[in-house]
Design a protein around this motif. Structure first.
Motif, short mmCIF file in Angstrom:
data_model
loop_
_atom_site.label_atom_id
_atom_site.label_comp_id
_atom_site.label_asym_id
_atom_site.label_seq_id
_atom_site.Cartn_x
_atom_site.Cartn_y
_atom_site.Cartn_z
N HIS A 1269 0.83 -1.21 0.00
CA HIS A 1269 0.00 0.00 0.00
C HIS A 1269 0.86 1.25 0.00
N ASP A 1270 2.03 1.18 0.71
CA ASP A 1270 2.93 2.33 0.68
C ASP A 1270 3.33 2.62 -0.76
N LEU A 1271 3.54 1.55 -1.51
CA LEU A 1271 3.96 1.73 -2.90
C LEU A 1271 2.79 2.18 -3.78
N ARG A 1272 1.70 1.40 -3.72
CA ARG A 1272 0.62 1.63 -4.70
C ARG A 1272 -0.15 2.92 -4.45
N SER A 1273 -0.14 3.38 -3.18
CA SER A 1273 -0.90 4.62 -2.93
C SER A 1273 -0.08 5.85 -3.30
N ARG A 1274 1.23 5.67 -3.56
CA ARG A 1274 2.07 6.84 -3.87
C ARG A 1274 2.33 6.98 -5.36
N ILE A 1275 1.87 6.00 -6.17
CA ILE A 1275 1.99 6.15 -7.62
C ILE A 1275 0.61 5.88 -8.20
N THR A 1276 0.37 6.33 -9.40
CA THR A 1276 -1.00 6.27 -9.94
C THR A 1276 -1.01 5.59 -11.30
N ILE A 1277 -2.10 4.86 -11.56
CA ILE A 1277 -2.27 4.29 -12.89
C ILE A 1277 -3.66 4.66 -13.39
N ILE A 1278 -3.77 4.93 -14.66
CA ILE A 1278 -5.10 5.04 -15.27
C ILE A 1278 -5.25 3.77 -16.09
N PRO A 1279 -6.06 2.82 -15.60
CA PRO A 1279 -6.06 1.49 -16.23
C PRO A 1279 -6.87 1.46 -17.50
N GLN A 1280 -6.74 0.31 -18.18
CA GLN A 1280 -7.42 0.17 -19.46
C GLN A 1280 -8.91 -0.05 -19.30
N ASP A 1281 -9.28 -0.87 -18.30
CA ASP A 1281 -10.71 -1.11 -18.09
C ASP A 1281 -11.20 -0.15 -17.04
N PRO A 1282 -12.08 0.76 -17.40
CA PRO A 1282 -12.57 1.68 -16.37
C PRO A 1282 -13.59 0.97 -15.49
N VAL A 1283 -13.26 0.79 -14.22
CA VAL A 1283 -14.18 0.08 -13.32
C VAL A 1283 -14.73 1.05 -12.29
N LEU A 1284 -16.06 1.07 -12.17
CA LEU A 1284 -16.67 1.86 -11.09
C LEU A 1284 -17.42 0.89 -10.18
N PHE A 1285 -17.64 1.34 -8.94
CA PHE A 1285 -18.36 0.50 -7.98
C PHE A 1285 -19.71 1.14 -7.68
N SER A 1286 -20.69 0.32 -7.27
CA SER A 1286 -21.97 0.95 -6.96
C SER A 1286 -21.80 1.75 -5.68
N GLY A 1287 -22.34 2.92 -5.67
CA GLY A 1287 -22.13 3.84 -4.56
C GLY A 1287 -22.09 5.23 -5.18
N SER A 1288 -21.86 6.23 -4.35
CA SER A 1288 -21.89 7.59 -4.91
C SER A 1288 -20.68 7.82 -5.79
N LEU A 1289 -20.81 8.82 -6.64
CA LEU A 1289 -19.71 9.19 -7.52
C LEU A 1289 -18.52 9.62 -6.67
N CYS A 1328 -23.94 5.56 -8.62
CA CYS A 1328 -23.54 4.77 -9.78
C CYS A 1328 -24.12 3.36 -9.59
N SER A 1329 -24.61 2.78 -10.67
CA SER A 1329 -25.17 1.43 -10.51
C SER A 1329 -24.03 0.42 -10.52
N GLU A 1330 -24.40 -0.86 -10.37
CA GLU A 1330 -23.38 -1.91 -10.30
C GLU A 1330 -22.47 -1.86 -11.51
N GLY A 1331 -21.15 -1.76 -11.27
CA GLY A 1331 -20.21 -1.71 -12.39
C GLY A 1331 -20.27 -0.39 -13.15
N GLY A 1332 -20.97 0.61 -12.58
CA GLY A 1332 -21.05 1.92 -13.25
C GLY A 1332 -21.84 1.86 -14.55
N GLU A 1333 -22.82 0.93 -14.61
CA GLU A 1333 -23.52 0.73 -15.89
C GLU A 1333 -24.35 1.92 -16.33
N ASN A 1334 -24.66 2.85 -15.37
CA ASN A 1334 -25.47 3.99 -15.81
C ASN A 1334 -24.63 5.16 -16.31
N LEU A 1335 -23.34 4.90 -16.53
CA LEU A 1335 -22.50 5.89 -17.24
C LEU A 1335 -21.99 5.20 -18.50
#
Length: 1436
Positions: A1269-1289, A1328-1335
């Motif tokens: 987490h020390d590593l991954r939270s200090r660098i950023t990736i914009i991945p190929q598959d845009p994944v959203l979770f159900s919950g607020s934006l 956002c709906s499951e998997g962000g399907e409403n975007l």
């Protein structure tokens, strides 16, 4: 003729010796009668005048036997292999012959046999033949040769069916070696999905039609009046749910009711025998009181009691068997209906229920209905049983019985109230459980994003939040349940205390003798069963009603209308696709997503659809497929359709199965399709070529590969109309060009087909016959490329803007990177490469080379003792010692008050009264109340202990799963994991503690009974010991088989859910290809396979219970016979105590086994949850006492030192000896063909894969030495598959709530989403709906960009981040990245080469090496590999 038929039946249908012997014996028996008749006529003619009966009886006997022979023949013709009538007939005949047999034997001993040797011989021969007939009737005739491994119940004899002996073969087999799926019998015809659903579906469709008709009339009535107030609308909605639930119940009842009624008949007989037993006990105790009663009476009563107990057992278990069979059929029916529904449900209805909820309908709600079937009869039978008990008690104790009624009346409302509260709590608990499972489902689907962003902790907290609320509701419910249990278990005592108390207090002359006390106790024990069942039956019924409503609501939800699209046969000319003045929306009430659409697609033409992100391009294709609500206009399509969705839907099957999609393999065409779709190079990289198994949702394929497999599936179809939703977005430029030329374009394999292509790629547009430009759901321009340019409209401006920097390149091959990363190296961390389960050496037999998914395996053998230890250790000794102590105390109290009663009953009567009744009553009461308090204590302690254990186990499971490396998720189907989190955790929550409560309670009760029987008749020990050994023997046989069956059933359940999941997600593709029937057949197969292990599982319980209850009835017989033998020495009180307690043994034994196996079966859940504790884990998330500075990395330099990477030991190196230094603020592009190792670099930097050799240093820190987490939270990736979770934006952008709203808004503004979000109703709180399907896909990609802008770290990795956006948006994104990340180090894995032409360096990867590295201009002037790639892309 008749003779030949007779021969046919003999030789073919019933090749059986048994029948012929039966008939021969029958003829012999009949002839005996006639012989006797003539003998009497000749020898005893003088007696006939006085005793005509001598002459008639042999005639009648013979005629009866002749009738029996006729029945044998008749049943043989009907193909019946075991006759109920004949079996009962011969039993009765033998029983009736016992009396003359005894008389004959006594006479022979008295007179000698010689006086009338002919008649003696005749009688004894006759009796022997009857016995032989009875013996033969116990067996069934052999079946005709049929299918392999049929279920033996079909061919079992009547006796074998009643005693479940037909099951013994499987038990023995399971005892010798652990059972496997192949050992189980095939389902009976009437239990298969095909049979059940063929009848049910039609009925349900008509029921549904009726419901919708009612709905329409109501709507029409409302339309005439004014708008309904809100309350009325809610009421109507509830009414609709209710009526749909009852419709479902009615449909099921019509189909399965008749069989269920046969079971109901059994339970009525059972009740009759149950009430007969106390009457016989009363006679037995009366006999003990009589001084000079003949002994045979005592033995007769003892035997009669034994027989009645046996019959009671038999009928009870036949009833249970019927119920479980009906339950099993209900499960098949409901699963089938829900599955079929999920293939036709429309998008509006689909959005109201997530995949998790649909899976819940199939798992939890079907289970509730199955329980309902078992307990439904108790709802009406229990009150009748209670009334009968009270009637008999009245006979014994007179009006005092009313005190018992009063007690019952007091206990009832209390439990009714508790049941009501518990059902409310259960709804709350289910709600949180649904939420938790839904969240888990999303976590498993988006696990890669969680790992990249180091978000596991935030989601862990969310899941635990749901879990705590769920356990809180469970705890309240369990405490209430403990009150309920305590009141029930003390009910025997309370009722007895009230009745006896009132009886002795109202009149001194009322004396409690043994007969009154123990017959009353036997009746009160009977009373306990309906009393305990009734609330349970009530709550099960309430739960079933809720489940029926839920199922009814889902099954009656709106379906896609067949008339959305008019299908016409293919014709050579005219339009392939025609939309005339169409307006479409996703929901009935919602705003239209497409307005005023007029499209004419000529046969065989190529139509391109272009427009910005969210302009309605995908909706247009959905409208053509009939997936949207058609508000007005018409749509027609000629010929068959093939569809390629924007996000490829890939099945968990081999590549070949995915491409052929249910069609026959045509080798040359198949190869041509693979070549055209550029899949041949990928197949070379895959471990087993096209036989490689693809993980769920295409996990081990890169984005481009998934898209190409999806395209190949469509091309292989040879359809007439092709709807292609941006299939080129995820592939490299050169691959995109290849596919366009070979497949879609004017010279491709589809050149004669009608093609509608949604695209962002400008370079293909000149070759399209027609271009449609969409803006906000309207077609603003249409025409050919040249026409549109000459109009100088918006389209022309757009083309001019982009033509300069993107001539051929823009083969929007965006997301492509994955395109290349093919399996050998993919961005998809994936892979085959890593099977954490077993390290496989290179020499491995290639048999399972292409296997990826670890099938859920069944462990074998009995549950290991460690599992129990593990479970109890989790509860803690502090709980366990008091629990055992309390149980011992409660049973001690029970024993004391029962013994006290027997002493009271034996108290001598002085002047018609007994002395000290008040004191006796007080002692009795004190002991009983002490027991009640102890019961409450034990149940609460076990419940709380169980909750502690399940909290720990769930926490461990969750942490183990989240700490697993990516490879684990690629090899483990999400269905298996969800099964652990739903079904197995549910079992640990409720089933194990409930099972333990019952098991311990009954074990201690059994000890008490044995002590009492041995107190009365110490000699009973001689009988009890062998019976105990027999019991243990039978039980050990059973448990081995039962546990294995439970495991097999669990394992075969997972694939049902996985298949469900897959179908729900790919429903639109399945519909477009018209493959619904094939998927339904597959689902049926999986359900049937699951039922093949479920059926023997419940029969095993019946087999055991019947056999054990005969053991228990042996105790009754022993206690009764020994009491009769010791008549002179034993007091009636102690006999009553012993016999009335021994009557409970059968019940106790079956409950012990039931609860024992429940515990043992459910402890398997602990085993399955613990399974993932031993799998490979990633490195630690944070290193304790780490000296890493807070601002690290400050500069953003990255250094690779001789870095090497392997996906799994024994596989080729994905990266070989990379040495490279990237300076701060440098912008580096990484390019290369598919499988070159581009993505592997990114996976290495994020430590999704650990280094096999060498190291990576960021700002001089070796990343292998710091926490993930020390590593991954200090660098950023914009991945190929845009994944959203159900919950607020907001949650999707910042799950830890670390940023302010202002910062979030500014990141949205920079990501060009501010306008879109500020127009949403809830702005940042937009759900956002499951998997962000409403975007739309493009909008999701922009949300991922906003995440990166928010974190703003010194190092940014872009992995084809602009896959699904149009060129204009892409340009905006690129400029944003250039400005905002100017002082950061940026690594871009690129396909659109134009995006990296101004970077400081470009690295060209090839087969895991760096083949070239320099600035873009230098590389071009060197005329190497990069130059060739640029030339292909038209950049030089």
């Amino acid at each position: 003729m008749l003779c030949s038929m007779w021969l046919y039946f003999n030789l073919t249908l019933l090749p059986s010796l048994c029948l012929s012997i039966l008939q021969v014996l029958g003829f012999l028996l009949a002839s005996f009668g006639f012989v006797e008749f003539f003998y009497i006529l000749l020898e005893r003619s003088h007696e006939i005048q006085n005793h005509m009966v001598f002459l008639l009886s042999p005639i009648i006997r013979s005629l009866t036997v002749v009738l029996a022979i006729c029945i044998i023949q008749l049943e043989r013709i009907r193909g019946c292999r075991s006759s109920v009538f004949l079996f009962l007939f011969w039993v009765l005949v033998v029983v009736c012959s016992l009396v003359p047999l005894r008389a004959k034997i006594q006479l022979a001993m008295y007179e000698g046999i010689t006086t009338d040797i002919v008649r003696y011989t005749a009688f004894f021969s006759y009796f022997s033949l009857q016995l032989a007939q009875l013996f033969l009737c116990c067996f069934a005739d052999q079946p005709p040769e049929g299918k392999t491994n049929p279920c033996p119940v079909k061919d079992a004899s009547f006796l074998s069916k009643m005693l479940f002996w037909w099951f013994t073969g499987l038990v023995v087999k399971g005892y010798r070696t652990p059972l496997e799926a192949g050992d189980l019998w095939n389902l009976r015809e009437e239990d298969t999905s095909d049979k059940i659903l063929s009848d049910l579906e039609e009925e349900w469709t008509t029921e549904c039609a009726k419901l919708q008709q009612q709905e329409k009339t109501m709507v029409a009535a409302v339309a005439l009046g004014t708008r309904l107030p809100d309350q009325a609308q809610i009421l109507r909605k509830l009414q609709k749910e209710q009526s749909s639930g009852f419709c479902l119940l009615r449909t099921l009842a019509r189909n399965l009711g008749p069989y269920f009624l046969t079971g109901t008949m059994c339970i009525i007989f059972h009740d009759f025998f149950m009430f007969a037993i106390p009457q016989v006990l009363s006679l037995l105790l009366g006999f003990m009181n009589e001084e000079d009663a003949p002994l045979w009476k005592g033995y007769f009563y003892a035997t009669l009691m034994f027989l009645l107990s046996c019959l009671q057992s038999l009928f009870n278990h036949q009833y249970m068997y019927t119920c479980f069979t009906v339950g099993m059929r209900v499960k098949t029916a409901v699963m089938g209906l829900v599955y079929r529904k999920s293939l036709v449900i429309n998008s509006a209805s689909r959005r109201t229920c997530t995949v998790g909820e649909i899976v819940n309908l199939v798992s939890a709600d079907t289970q509730k209905l199955m329980d309902f079937v078992v307990y439904f009869n108790a709802v009406w039978l229990a009150p009748i049983e209670i009334a009968l008990c009270l009637f008999f008690l009245w006979q014994h104790l007179g009006p005092s019985a009313l005190a018992g009624i009063a007690t019952v009346i007091l206990i009832f409302p209390l439990n009714g109230f508790i049941a009501k509260k518990r059902s409310k709590l259960q709804e709350v608990q289910m709600k949180f459980m649904d939420g938790r499972i839904k969240l888990m489902n999303e976590i498993l689907n988006g696990i890669k994003i969680l790992k990249f962003y180091a978000w596991e902790k935030a989601f862990l907290e969310q899941v635990l939040g749901y879990r705590e609320k769920e356990l809180k509701a469970l705890k309240k419910s369990q405490i209430l349940y403990s009150i309920s249990i305590a009141s029930f278990n003390s009910s025997t005592f309370l009722i007895a205390f009230a009745m006896f108390g009132v009886y002795v207090l109202i009149d001194d002359k009322n004396v409690l003798d043994a007969q009154k006390v123990f017959v009353s106790m036997a009746l009160i024990n009977i009373l306990k069963t309906p009393l305990s069942q009734l609330p349970f039956a009530m709550s099960t019924t309430m739960q079933a009603i809720v489940s029926l409503k839920r199922l009814g609501k889902y099954l009656c939800s709106e379906e896609l209308k067949d008339d959305n699209v008019a299908k016409a046969p293919l014709s050579t000319d005219g339009e392939g696709v025609l939309i005339d003045n169409g307006t479409f929306s996703w929901t009935k009430e919602g705003p239209p997503c497409l307005k005023r659409i007029n499209v004419r697609v000529p046969q065989g033409s190529l139509v391109a659809v272009v427009g910005h992100v969210g302009s309605g391009k995908s909706s247009l294709l959905s409208a053509m497929l009939g997936e949207t609500e058609k508000r007005s206009g018409s749509v027609s399509i000629k010929g068959s359709v093939a569809y390629v969705p924007q996000q490829a839907w890939i099945q968990n099957a081999t590549v070949q199965d995915n491409v052929m999609f249910g069609r026959e393999k045509q080798k040359t065409w198949y190869q041509r399709v693979l070549d055209a779709c550029a899949l041949l190079p990928d197949l070379e990289i895959l471990p087993a070529g096209d036989s490689t198994e693809i993980g769920e949702k295409g996990l081990n394929l890169s984005g481009g590969q998934k898209q190409r497999v999806s395209l190949a599936r469509a091309v292989y179809r040879k359809a007439d109309v092709y709807l292609l939703d941006d299939p080129l977005s995820a592939v490299d430029a050169h691959v995109g060009q290849h596919i366009f030329d070979k497949v879609i374009g004017p010279k491709g394999v589809l050149r004669d087909k009608t093609r509608v292509l949604v695209t962002h790629g400008m370079s293909f547009l000149p070759q399209a016959d027609l271009i449609l430009v969409l803006v906000d759901g309207e077609i603003t321009e249409s025409g050919s490329y040249q026409e549109l340019l000459s109009r100088h409209g918006a389209f022309a401006d757009f083309i001019h803007t982009f033509a300069s920097n993107d001539r051929k390149e823009s083969v929007t091959e965006t997301a492509a990177q994955r395109g290349r990363t093919s399996l050998g190296d993919t961005n998809s961390t994936n892979l085959q490469g890593m099977e954490p389960m077993s390290e496989i050496d290179e020499e491995q037999v290639p048999e399972d080379l292409g296997k990826l998914i670890e099938v859920d395996k069944a462990r074998t053998g009995r549950v290991r003792l460690e599992m129990y230890m593990e479970y109890f250790k989790t509860i803690g000794m502090a709980f366990i010692i008091p629990i055992v102590f309390l149980y011992a105390f409660q049973q001690g109290a029970s024993l004391a008050y029962n013994y006290w009663l027997s002493l009271w009953a034996d108290e001598p009567i002085v002047n018609g009264t007994q002395v000290d009744t008040d004191m006796k009553l007080a002692v009795y009461g004190a002991l009983g109340f002490a027991q009640g308090i102890a019961i409450f204590g034990t149940t609460v302690a076990i419940s709380v202990g169980g909750i502690i254990a399940s909290r720990h186990l769930h926490m461990d499971l969750l942490k183990n799963v989240l700490h697993s490396p990516m490879s684990f998720f690629e090899t483990t189907p999400s269905g298996n994991l969800l099964n652990r989190f739903a079904k197995e955790i549910d079992a640990i929550d409720c089933m194990i503690p409930d099972g333990l409560k019952m098991m311990l309670g009954y074990l201690f009760k059994l000890m008490e009974v044995c002590i009492i029987v041995m107190l009365a008749t110490p000699f009973a020990a001689v009988v009890i010991l062998p019976l105990a050994i027999l019991y243990a023997f039978v039980q050990s046989f059973y448990v081995a088989t039962s546990c294995q069956l439970r495991r097999l059933e669990s394992v075969s359940r997972s694939p049902i859910y996985t298949h469900f999941n897959e179908t729900v997600q790919g429903a639109s593709v399945i519909r477009a290809f018209g493959e619904q029937h094939r998927f339904i057949v597959q689902a049926n197969k999986r359900v049937d396979f699951n039922q093949t292990s479920y059926f023997p599982r419940f029969v095993a319980t019946r087999w055991l219970a019947v056999n054990l209850e005969f053991v228990g009835n042996g105790v009754v017989l022993a206690a009764a016979i020994l009491s009769v033998m010791g008549k002179d020495t034993l007091s009636p009180g102690i006999v009553g105590l012993a016999v009335s307690h021994s009557l409970q043994v059968t019940g106790i034994l079956s409950w012990i086994v039931r609860s024992w196996t429940d515990v043992e079966n459910n402890i398997v859940s602990v085993e399955r949850v613990k399974e993932y504790a031993d799998t490979a884990k990633e490195a630690v998330w944070t290193v304790e006492g780490s000296s890493l500075p807070l601002a690290w990395p400050q500069t953003g330099t990255i250094e690779f030192q001789d870095y090497g990477l392997q996906y799994r030991k024994g596989l080729d190196w994905a990266l070989k000896g990379i040495t490279l230094k990237i300076q701060e603020r440098e912008k580096v592009g990484i390019v290369g063909r598919t499988g070159a190792g581009k993505s592997s670099l990114a996976l290495g930097i994020f430590r999704i894969l650990e280094a096999a050799k060498g190291a990576i240093y960021i700002d001089g820190v070796n990343i292998a030495e710091i926490g993930l987490h020390d590593l991954r939270s200090r660098i950023t990736i914009i991945p190929q598959d845009p994944v959203l979770f159900s919950g607020s934006l907001r949650m999707n952008l910042d799950p830890f709530d670390t940023y302010t709203d202002e910062e979030i808004w500014s990141s949205l503004e920079l990501a060009h989403l501010k306008n879109f979000v500020s127009n949403l109703p809830d702005k940042l709180n937009y759900e956002c709906s499951e998997g962000g399907e409403n975007l739309s896909l493009g909008q999701r990609q922009l949300v991922c960009l906003a995440r990166a802008l928010l974190r703003k770290t010194k190092i940014l990795v872009l992995d084809e981040a602009t896959a699904a956006v149009d060129l204009e948006t892409d340009t905006l994104i690129q400029s944003t990245i250039r400005q905002q990340f100017e002082d950061c180090t940026v690594l871009t894995i690129a396909h659109r080469l134009n995006t990296i032409m101004d970077y400081t360096r470009v690295i060209v990867m090839d087969k895991g090496h760096i083949s070239e590295m320099d600035s873009p201009t230098n590389l071009i002037s060197n005329r190497g590999q990069f130059y060739r790639m640029c030339r292909e892309a038209g950049l030089v």
